[in-house]
Design a protein around this motif. Structure first.
Motif, short mmCIF file in Angstrom:
data_model
loop_
_atom_site.label_atom_id
_atom_site.label_comp_id
_atom_site.label_asym_id
_atom_site.label_seq_id
_atom_site.Cartn_x
_atom_site.Cartn_y
_atom_site.Cartn_z
N SER A 133 30.09 35.95 32.38
CA SER A 133 30.92 35.46 31.21
C SER A 133 32.54 35.94 31.89
O SER A 133 33.30 35.04 32.19
CB SER A 133 30.88 35.89 29.96
OG SER A 133 31.88 35.42 29.23
N GLU A 134 32.82 37.05 32.18
CA GLU A 134 34.11 37.48 32.68
C GLU A 134 34.46 36.88 33.98
O GLU A 134 35.32 36.27 34.36
CB GLU A 134 34.20 39.01 32.92
CG GLU A 134 34.17 39.67 31.42
CD GLU A 134 34.12 41.31 31.64
OE1 GLU A 134 34.19 41.69 32.89
OE2 GLU A 134 34.14 41.84 30.76
N ILE A 135 33.40 36.87 34.93
CA ILE A 135 33.53 36.13 36.34
C ILE A 135 33.92 34.93 36.15
O ILE A 135 35.01 34.23 36.82
CB ILE A 135 32.18 36.52 37.32
CG1 ILE A 135 32.28 37.94 37.40
CG2 ILE A 135 32.69 35.50 38.36
CD1 ILE A 135 30.92 38.37 38.52
N GLU A 136 33.24 33.86 35.20
CA GLU A 136 33.44 32.63 35.15
C GLU A 136 34.92 32.60 34.50
O GLU A 136 35.52 31.56 34.85
CB GLU A 136 32.20 31.95 34.16
CG GLU A 136 32.65 30.63 33.94
CD GLU A 136 31.55 29.81 33.01
OE1 GLU A 136 31.57 28.87 32.59
OE2 GLU A 136 30.69 30.80 32.54
N HIS B 289 29.47 43.48 38.41
CA HIS B 289 28.22 42.84 38.62
C HIS B 289 27.09 43.25 39.41
O HIS B 289 25.96 43.23 39.22
CB HIS B 289 28.54 41.23 38.75
CG HIS B 289 27.36 40.25 38.68
ND1 HIS B 289 26.87 40.11 39.43
CD2 HIS B 289 26.65 39.67 37.60
CE1 HIS B 289 25.79 39.36 39.25
NE2 HIS B 289 25.96 39.11 38.11
N SER B 290 27.66 43.51 40.60
CA SER B 290 26.79 44.04 41.76
C SER B 290 26.25 45.47 41.24
O SER B 290 24.96 45.53 41.51
CB SER B 290 27.57 44.22 43.04
OG SER B 290 28.15 43.21 43.38
N GLU B 291 26.91 46.34 40.88
CA GLU B 291 26.40 47.37 40.17
C GLU B 291 25.33 47.29 39.11
O GLU B 291 24.15 47.93 39.10
CB GLU B 291 27.25 48.56 39.61
CG GLU B 291 28.49 48.74 40.56
CD GLU B 291 29.64 49.67 39.97
OE1 GLU B 291 29.59 49.71 38.57
OE2 GLU B 291 30.43 50.00 40.37
N SER C 38 43.24 38.09 40.00
CA SER C 38 42.43 38.29 41.10
C SER C 38 41.87 39.85 41.39
O SER C 38 40.57 39.91 41.62
CB SER C 38 43.24 37.98 42.38
OG SER C 38 43.62 36.78 42.27
N ALA C 39 42.63 40.79 40.63
CA ALA C 39 42.11 42.07 40.69
C ALA C 39 41.17 42.30 39.73
O ALA C 39 40.02 42.90 40.05
CB ALA C 39 43.22 42.91 40.41
N ASN C 40 41.49 41.50 38.49
CA ASN C 40 40.40 41.55 37.58
C ASN C 40 38.86 41.11 37.84
O ASN C 40 37.81 41.50 37.85
CB ASN C 40 40.84 41.08 36.02
CG ASN C 40 42.07 41.83 35.55
OD1 ASN C 40 41.96 43.02 35.85
ND2 ASN C 40 42.87 40.96 34.73
N LEU C 41 38.94 39.95 38.75
CA LEU C 41 37.80 39.32 39.29
C LEU C 41 37.23 40.10 40.17
O LEU C 41 35.82 39.95 40.26
CB LEU C 41 38.37 37.79 39.79
CG LEU C 41 37.27 36.88 40.45
CD1 LEU C 41 36.31 36.68 39.23
CD2 LEU C 41 37.91 35.56 41.06
N LYS C 42 37.78 40.86 41.04
CA LYS C 42 37.31 41.65 41.98
C LYS C 42 36.67 42.78 41.39
O LYS C 42 35.37 42.98 41.71
CB LYS C 42 38.43 42.00 42.95
CG LYS C 42 37.82 43.12 44.07
CD LYS C 42 38.85 43.43 44.99
CE LYS C 42 38.29 44.47 46.27
NZ LYS C 42 39.60 45.03 47.15
N ARG C 43 37.14 43.39 40.31
CA ARG C 43 36.55 44.30 39.56
C ARG C 43 35.26 43.80 38.83
O ARG C 43 34.26 44.72 38.80
CB ARG C 43 37.71 45.06 38.50
CG ARG C 43 36.80 46.25 37.76
CD ARG C 43 36.30 47.29 38.63
NE ARG C 43 36.02 48.30 37.94
CZ ARG C 43 35.03 49.05 38.39
NH1 ARG C 43 34.69 49.39 39.52
NH2 ARG C 43 34.55 50.24 37.54
#
Length: 674
Positions: free
Chosen positions: A26-29, A128-130, A118-123
């Protein structure tokens, strides 16, 4: 085999990882959508305004500084042109930012927001990967444990729970089946032994068993046992019945002897009591039932005697009251000169009519007296005003030596016109003396008489031409000074001038933003004040009108209406009388303030009753300072209020009760003990 605690741990970890994945997706979207929107916003601002972001502005500034250093080292035409180009490009960016401060601020905010997004999206992608890595580790751990017990490694935890439940049920069924088999064998052995015992018991009782089945033998033995128990019970019951009947017979015989003895003793007492009074003289002595009837009749005599005495007393009192009433009515009629030989009731009705007529005449007399006093007061005020006006008119006519006020008005206009002309003459004298640089008008006239008009006109034309040339020269000098200042500002040993200019422009931008914010706040406050004023005007109209009507009624027309006047940040309530200026509540008399207070309460009650259930209106001696006429008007308004809700007025003045009854005959009066 996995334990329940281990399975719960797997389930909790899986749910935590699932929620983390949902949250991260949801955050990524959301961040992706925000980044796209910000990029589109940045592009639209750049396209519409030609602005660049801070990074491009810094790059342009760095390029200008590099060009300046190169020019200082080489000091040739090529580096000068390169520096000029870089300076023009940087000045264009700065001018665009200054001319479009709000768009530049929006672009700066959008760029900052885009970087943050962009920084929040990267984090969010990292988290999500973790979460996916943790999910893979958990699936590997569960799959290894399931493989050990022979289950597919991709089995879901819910299917594993159902499988474990079925396994536990199967183990319980196997254990139960084994126990049931052992118990069945034991029961069969025990049944065989019981059958042998039953057959032996029946044989002892003299019954030969034809069928050796356990149920048949048990039923035969039960039948024998039931027959034996029935015989024993019947024998025991028969013995108990004999004993009970024998005891009851002895008790009844004893009770009969006691009752016979008591009856004989009571009969002897009755004969003695009857013989000791007048009943003993009767030939046949009465029985108790006859005596009971006589006693009930005797008991009724005493209450009837008391009632007779009470009625006699009431009749005597009513007769005295009637005589006193007739005497009082005849005495009043004799005092008024009326005939006293009529029927007392008719005479009392006639006196009541005379009383009502006298009250009405008295009310009319008091009203006329009040009207006369008001007329005399108005006449006196008018005569005083006429005398004052005549005195002032005599003063003006004697001062101006005129015969009428019309002539006085003409004299005053002539005086005003003369004052204006004198003032204009003084202004012209001041201008002439200033132009001639003299102290008095005579000196100025002497100077002007010595001059030649043609020579002055030629000199004026020459001076006008010189002034026009000097004015153009001043403009040219100012333009050259401005160009020199710009050239000087563009050349320096370092970037101090540029930094100062940037700081100045930044301060100007901040001042502009703060000025805009102040203007918005000021306009908002003004709009709020106007909205509040409109709200007050809208909602106070009906209540103020009703209060004005009530105040005009109570004061019997002494005040026309109520109004409001502004005072600082609030409004004051004033009364507008028939004659004279408006009065504040503090300038009114004590009685008038009480009347104003009652009018406001009456208006407020009606406004409240429009939209809500009516409540009781309670007033404590509010008519104490009112005269009789204003009390009548107030009672009339209270009677109208009583049509909407209950009105309660407390007073210790008896005459107000009569006034209230005259205005509203249906009132209820309660006399409270002191």
């Amino acid at each position: 085999m996995p334990t329940s605690e281990q399975i719960e741990d797997w389930r909790g970890r899986a749910e935590t990882i699932r929620q983390a994945l949902v949250t991260r997706r949801s955050e990524i979207e959301g961040l992706t959508n925000a980044a796209v929107e910000l990029a589109a916003k940045i592009d639209s601002i750049k396209t519409a305004t030609g602005l660049v972001d801070d990074a491009a502005a810094h790059a342009s500034r760095a390029s200008r500084d590099d060009a300046w250093r190169s020019h200082r080292q080489a000091m040739d035409q090529i580096t000068a042109e390169a520096f000029e180009s870089s300076l023009r490009h940087d000045d264009g960016i700065i001018d665009a930012q200054l001319s479009q401060t709000s768009q530049a601020a929006d672009l700066r905010q959008a760029v900052q927001a885009s970087a943050t997004t962009s920084a929040n999206l990267k984090r969010a992608d990292e988290l999500h990967s973790e979460a996916l890595d943790l999910k893979s580790v958990l699936q590997g751990e569960i799959g290894g444990a399931l493989t050990v017990i022979g289950l597919p490694p991709d089995m879901h935890l819910a299917e594993l729970d159902r499988w474990l439940l079925r396994r536990v049920s199967a183990l319980e069924l196997a254990a139960g089946l084994k126990g049931a088999s052992n118990e069945l064998q034991s029961v069969q052995d025990d049944a065989k032994a019981q059958i042998e015992r039953l057959a032996s018991a029946l044989k002892t009782a003299g019954i030969m068993a034809v069928d050796t089945a356990f149920d048949t033998l048990l039923l035969s033995l039960q039948t024998v046992v039931d027959q034996q128990k029935k015989r024993l019970t019947e024998f025991a019951n028969a013995g108990k019945s004999v004993d009970s009947l024998t005891a009851e017979f002895v008790a009844r015989k004893r009770d009969f002897a006691d009752a016979q003895s008591i009856d004989d003793e009571w009969q002897r007492d009755w004969d003695a009591a009857v013989g000791s009074c007048w009943l003993g003289e009767v030939s046949s002595r009465p029985v108790p039932a006859e005596i009971s009837q006589v006693l009930s009749l005797i008991a009724e005599i005493s209450p009837l005697e008391v009632e007779r005495e009470s009625l006699s007393h009431r009749i005597e009192a009513m007769r005295r009251d009637q005589e006193q009433f007739v005497h009082a009515v005849q005495s009043i009629a004799s005092t008024l000169g009326l005939a006293t030989d009529e029927d007392p009731l008719k005479l009392a009705a006639s006196l009541r009519r005379h009383l009502e007529l006298a009250r009405l005449n008295d009310e009319k007399r008091r009203g006329k007296r009040a009207d006369l006093e008001q007329a005399e007061t108005a006449h006196r005020q008018a005569m005083e005003a006429i005398a004052l006006h005549e005195a002032e008119a005599s003063t003006f006519t004697s001062f101006f030596g005129a015969d009428s006020l019309v002539e006085v008005s003409g004299k005053i206009e002539q005086a005003n016109r003369r004052s204006d002309l004198e003032r204009q003459l003084r202004q012209l004298d001041q201008r002439v003396t200033a132009a001639c640089r003299s102290e008095t008008m005579e000196d100025a006239e002497a100077i002007l008489t010595e001059l030649d008009q043609s020579q002055l006109e030629a000199e004026a034309a020459t001076l006008a031409a010189r002034i026009e040339g000097q004015d153009r020269e001043a403009h040219d000098l100012h333009a050259r000074r401005t160009q020199a200042d710009r050239a000087l500002a563009a050349i320096g040993g370092d970037d101090a001038v540029a930094r100062l200019d940037e700081e100045r422009r930044t301060v100007l931008v901040e001042l502009e933003e703060k000025a805009i914010r102040f203007a918005r706040l000021k306009l908002g406050i003004t709009a709020a004040h106007q909205a509040l004023q409109i709200y007050r005007d809208t909602h106070r109209t009906s209540m103020l009108q009703r209060a004005s009507e009530a105040f005009r009624t109570i004061t019997r027309g002494s005040y026309l209406r109520l109004a409001t006047q502004p005072s600082d940040d609030k409004e004051l309530l004033v009364g507008v009388p028939v004659a004279g200026r408006s009065k504040l509540a503090t300038d009114m008399s004590t009685g008038t303030r009480a009347q104003l207070y009652l009018a406001l309460r009456i208006a407020g009650y009606h406004e409240f009753a429009k939209t809500r259930p009516s409540l009781p209106f309670i007033a404590d001696d509010i008519l104490e300072t009112f005269d009789d006429f204003r009390s009548e008007e107030a009672c009339r308004l209270l009677a109208e209020m009583a049509k909407t809700g209950q009105v309660i007025v407390a007073t210790h003045h008896r005459h107000l009760i009569d006034i209230a009854r005259g205005m509203c005959p249906a009132i209820t009066v309660h006399d409270l003990p002191m």
